[in-house]
Design an enzyme around this catalytic site. Structure first.
Site, PDB file in Angstrom:
ATOM      1  CB  THR A  74      10.950  -6.769   5.941  1.00  6.49           C
ATOM      2  OG1 THR A  74       9.711  -6.476   5.272  1.00  6.49           O
ATOM      3  CG2 THR A  74      11.121  -5.852   7.138  1.00  6.49           C
ATOM      4  CB  ILE A 123      -0.973   0.007   1.212  1.00  6.19           C
ATOM      5  CG1 ILE A 123      -1.752  -1.310   1.267  1.00  6.19           C
ATOM      6  CG2 ILE A 123      -1.946   1.182   1.103  1.00  6.19           C
ATOM      7  CD1 ILE A 123      -2.624  -1.471   2.511  1.00  6.19           C
ATOM      8  CB  ALA A 159       6.751   0.878   8.868  1.00  6.79           C
ATOM      9  CB  ALA A 160       2.829  -2.892   9.858  1.00  8.04           C
ATOM     10  CG  ASP A 207     -11.074  -4.855   8.320  1.00 12.80           C
ATOM     11  OD1 ASP A 207      -9.952  -5.405   8.433  1.00 12.80           O
ATOM     12  OD2 ASP A 207     -11.888  -5.168   7.433  1.00 12.80           O
ATOM     13  CD  GLU A 208      -6.778  -8.677   9.440  1.00 11.73           C
ATOM     14  OE1 GLU A 208      -6.263  -9.496  10.197  1.00 11.73           O
ATOM     15  OE2 GLU A 208      -6.522  -8.628   8.215  1.00 11.73           O
ATOM     16  CG  ASN A 239      -5.981  -2.008   0.888  1.00 11.18           C
ATOM     17  OD1 ASN A 239      -5.362  -0.994   0.632  1.00 11.18           O
ATOM     18  ND2 ASN A 239      -6.941  -2.009   1.801  1.00 11.18           N
TER      19      ASN A 239
HETATM   20  P1  NAD Z   1       3.397  -4.857   3.376  1.00 13.86           P
HETATM   21  O1  NAD Z   1       3.717  -6.018   4.225  1.00 13.86           O
HETATM   22  O2  NAD Z   1       3.228  -5.030   1.916  1.00 13.86           O
HETATM   23  O3  NAD Z   1       4.541  -3.736   3.550  1.00 13.86           O
HETATM   24  C1  NAD Z   1       5.074  -3.397   4.804  1.00 13.86           C
HETATM   25  C2  NAD Z   1       6.285  -2.494   4.559  1.00 13.86           C
HETATM   26  O4  NAD Z   1       6.816  -2.095   5.836  1.00 13.86           O
HETATM   27  C3  NAD Z   1       7.431  -3.194   3.815  1.00 13.86           C
HETATM   28  O5  NAD Z   1       7.943  -2.336   2.817  1.00 13.86           O
HETATM   29  C4  NAD Z   1       8.484  -3.438   4.890  1.00 13.86           C
HETATM   30  O6  NAD Z   1       9.810  -3.455   4.402  1.00 13.86           O
HETATM   31  C5  NAD Z   1       8.235  -2.249   5.813  1.00 13.86           C
HETATM   32  N1  NAD Z   1       8.683  -2.506   7.199  1.00 13.86           N
HETATM   33  C6  NAD Z   1       8.432  -3.615   7.954  1.00 13.86           C
HETATM   34  N2  NAD Z   1       9.023  -3.477   9.152  1.00 13.86           N
HETATM   35  C7  NAD Z   1       9.639  -2.254   9.166  1.00 13.86           C
HETATM   36  C8  NAD Z   1      10.374  -1.533  10.130  1.00 13.86           C
HETATM   37  N3  NAD Z   1      10.617  -2.040  11.358  1.00 13.86           N
HETATM   38  N4  NAD Z   1      10.837  -0.309   9.814  1.00 13.86           N
HETATM   39  C9  NAD Z   1      10.599   0.221   8.597  1.00 13.86           C
HETATM   40  N5  NAD Z   1       9.911  -0.417   7.633  1.00 13.86           N
HETATM   41  C10 NAD Z   1       9.426  -1.640   7.918  1.00 13.86           C
HETATM   42  O7  NAD Z   1       2.125  -4.164   4.039  1.00 13.86           O
HETATM   43  P2  NAD Z   1       0.848  -3.481   3.369  1.00 13.86           P
HETATM   44  O8  NAD Z   1      -0.122  -4.518   2.980  1.00 13.86           O
HETATM   45  O9  NAD Z   1       1.312  -2.468   2.370  1.00 13.86           O
HETATM   46  O10 NAD Z   1       0.242  -2.732   4.641  1.00 13.86           O
HETATM   47  C11 NAD Z   1       0.680  -1.404   4.987  1.00 13.86           C
HETATM   48  C12 NAD Z   1      -0.071  -0.956   6.232  1.00 13.86           C
HETATM   49  O11 NAD Z   1      -1.473  -0.972   5.983  1.00 13.86           O
HETATM   50  C13 NAD Z   1       0.150  -1.865   7.447  1.00 13.86           C
HETATM   51  O12 NAD Z   1       0.288  -1.055   8.585  1.00 13.86           O
HETATM   52  C14 NAD Z   1      -1.105  -2.704   7.520  1.00 13.86           C
HETATM   53  O13 NAD Z   1      -1.397  -3.073   8.842  1.00 13.86           O
HETATM   54  C15 NAD Z   1      -2.148  -1.739   6.973  1.00 13.86           C
HETATM   55  N6  NAD Z   1      -3.308  -2.375   6.301  1.00 13.86           N
HETATM   56  C16 NAD Z   1      -3.115  -3.294   5.314  1.00 13.86           C
HETATM   57  C17 NAD Z   1      -4.233  -3.837   4.668  1.00 13.86           C
HETATM   58  C18 NAD Z   1      -4.067  -4.840   3.542  1.00 13.86           C
HETATM   59  O14 NAD Z   1      -5.080  -5.407   3.093  1.00 13.86           O
HETATM   60  N7  NAD Z   1      -2.882  -5.074   3.034  1.00 13.86           N
HETATM   61  C19 NAD Z   1      -5.521  -3.453   5.041  1.00 13.86           C
HETATM   62  C20 NAD Z   1      -5.672  -2.495   6.062  1.00 13.86           C
HETATM   63  C21 NAD Z   1      -4.542  -1.952   6.668  1.00 13.86           C
HETATM   64  P1  TYD Z   2      -5.056 -12.769   3.726  1.00 19.41           P
HETATM   65  O1  TYD Z   2      -4.827 -12.280   2.345  1.00 19.41           O
HETATM   66  O2  TYD Z   2      -3.949 -13.436   4.461  1.00 19.41           O
HETATM   67  O3  TYD Z   2      -5.632 -11.522   4.559  1.00 19.41           O
HETATM   68  P2  TYD Z   2      -6.250 -11.461   6.061  1.00 19.41           P
HETATM   69  O4  TYD Z   2      -6.076 -12.762   6.714  1.00 19.41           O
HETATM   70  O5  TYD Z   2      -5.422 -10.387   6.690  1.00 19.41           O
HETATM   71  O6  TYD Z   2      -7.683 -11.082   5.868  1.00 19.41           O
HETATM   72  O7  TYD Z   2      -6.285 -13.785   3.699  1.00 19.41           O
HETATM   73  C1  TYD Z   2      -7.560 -13.412   3.217  1.00 19.41           C
HETATM   74  C2  TYD Z   2      -8.488 -14.576   3.473  1.00 19.41           C
HETATM   75  O8  TYD Z   2      -8.088 -15.681   2.654  1.00 19.41           O
HETATM   76  C3  TYD Z   2      -8.460 -15.070   4.915  1.00 19.41           C
HETATM   77  O9  TYD Z   2      -9.771 -15.469   5.297  1.00 19.41           O
HETATM   78  C4  TYD Z   2      -7.549 -16.293   4.852  1.00 19.41           C
HETATM   79  C5  TYD Z   2      -7.791 -16.834   3.456  1.00 19.41           C
HETATM   80  N1  TYD Z   2      -6.635 -17.504   2.822  1.00 19.41           N
HETATM   81  C6  TYD Z   2      -6.766 -18.786   2.277  1.00 19.41           C
HETATM   82  O10 TYD Z   2      -7.875 -19.387   2.313  1.00 19.41           O
HETATM   83  N2  TYD Z   2      -5.686 -19.361   1.700  1.00 19.41           N
HETATM   84  C7  TYD Z   2      -4.465 -18.741   1.646  1.00 19.41           C
HETATM   85  O11 TYD Z   2      -3.485 -19.338   1.135  1.00 19.41           O
HETATM   86  C8  TYD Z   2      -4.345 -17.437   2.201  1.00 19.41           C
HETATM   87  C9  TYD Z   2      -3.029 -16.702   2.165  1.00 19.41           C
HETATM   88  C10 TYD Z   2      -5.450 -16.838   2.775  1.00 19.41           C
END
Ligand code: NAD
Ligand code: TYD
Length: 357
Positions: free
Chosen positions: A37, A13, A83-84, A135-136, A189
């Protein structure tokens, strides 16, 4: 010119957000602070790596000295904390790193921002700390109801527990020091540049490679899917117009069962890419421990107060996403190579052999 400190900007994101902002605004500077990472990848940003409005710093949000130096060197107006550690399955096998980055890293950023922004009577004008959450943190829903901003926190995985803890720390900086903050809590997302450990890119990648598609449990868990650019648009709005101290839920009323998502991806690829991709690839595997059943966001507050709405419907978003992965097959192979490859393959083999996660 406003300066944004974007942490985790090389992830899914964060990189979409940086590209979105640099396209939308001419007069901004973005500092991308990322540890790189396994989930962070500068390939995601190669289009803008020469842009003079963009600076990359490799670093860990837990590194106090380095974060302090960044605040001293640059006049930061906004922190956007992406970052997470983000993958629930990894948090089940290794919770410690989730506490470190998600909680301690966020606390360190809050402290450094406070030190840099505090004045004798409060905080500098026009600064804000936006914490990107999920939302988790609200836990799991039954068949009905939605998460609103005042729904009690009830995180159930080490990932969501660490996010909820960081949310509370951010809230405490507002309550205690009156620091200007916002927290956004978005639903799942999907879109370009998502690491293929997450459901949608994993499905696309496995289909292309004719590998089986692991579906946890009965496949009827529900997630509320939002196209990543709509999330970026919401964050931009909250930075600009969000009332300090407020939480905003972000979601597009787009609930799908996991098996629906699996069948949608198979159908598209079957019709448009390779007729050998079909439902025989589906493999029901052992359920995730503590698997949350349903997430669903009520986005009424951000719609009403800030005028946000999702622009990309799921039917269009999923086609765009699949096409992007087909056009960028090499991207997946590059980012899953090397050190991460062993871990990734082991995780996959465990799933398919029905070992618990
Ligand atoms: P991602 O795992 O793709 O990316 C995480 C980024 O953080 C990576 O570039 C990693 O190198 C960096 N990072 C990890 N540890 C670090 C540290 N200690 N210092 C600096 N950088 C560090 O994550 P994402 O899916 O892009 O999610 C981004 C944010 O959005 C997170 O906080 C996540 O909780 C939140 N979020 C994600 C979703 C989703 O569906 N992906 C939905 C809602 C909220
Ligand atoms: P995921 O993309 O890991 O997101 P989150 O658990 O944070 O919502 O998983 C989305 C949904 O898909 C979740 O209910 C777990 C399920 N899932 C599978 O059934 N198989 C898989 O291999 C993965 C990665 C997730």
């Amino acid at each position: 010119m406003k300066t944004y400190l974007v942490t985790g900007g090389a992830g899914f994101i964060g990189s979409n957000f940086i590209m979105y902002m640099l396209k939308k605004y001419q007069d901004i500077k973005i500092i991308n602070f990322d540890k790189l990472t396994y989930a962070g990848n500068l390939e995601n940003l190669k289009e803008i790596q020469q842009d003079e409005r963009y600076i990359f710093i490799q670093g860990d949000t837990c590194d106090k000295k380095l974060v302090e130096d960044v605040f001293q060197k640059y006049e930061i107006n906004f922190v956007v904390n992406f970052a997470a550690e983000t993958h629930v399955d990894r948090s089940i096998t290794c919770p410690e790193v989730f506490a470190e980055t998600n909680v301690i890293g966020t606390l360190n950023l809050l402290n450094c921002a406070k030190e840099s922004w505090q004045t004798r009577d409060g905080f500098k004008d026009g600064v804000k700390f936006l914490h990107v959450s999920t939302d988790e943190v609200y836990g799991s829903l039954g068949n009905s109801g939605y998460f609103i901003e005042t729904t009690p926190l009830d995180p159930r995985s080490p990932y969501s527990a660490s996010k909820a803890s960081s949310d509370l720390m951010v809230k405490a900086f507002n309550d205690t020091y009156n620091m200007p903050i916002n927290i956004t809590r978005c639903s799942n997302n999907y879109g370009p540049y998502q690491f293929p450990e997450k459901l949608i890119p994993l499905l696309i990648n496995n289909c292309i490679k004719h590998k089986s598609l692991p579906v946890y449990g009965d496949g009827l868990n529900i997630r509320d899917w939002l196209y990543v650019e709509d999330h970026c648009k919401a964050i931009d709005l909250v930075i600009k117009k969000g009332k300090a101290g407020e939480i905003y839920n972000i979601g597009g009323h787009n609930e799908k069962t996991n098996i629906d998502i699996v069948k949608t991806v198979i159908k598209y690829l079957n019709e448009n890419f390779d007729s050998n991709i079909n439902e025989s690839l589906i493999s029901y595997v052992k359920d995730r421990k503590g698997h949350d059943r349903r997430y669903a966001i009520d986005p009424a507050k951000i719609k009403k107060e800030l005028g946000w709405y999702p622009e990309t419907c799921f039917e269009d978003g999923i086609k765009k996403t699949i096409k992007w992965y087909l056009d960028n097959e090499q991207w997946i192979d590059t980012i899953t190579a090397g050190e991460y490859k062993n871990y990734y393959e082991k995780m996959y083999e465990n799933k398919i052999q029905n070992k618990s996660i």
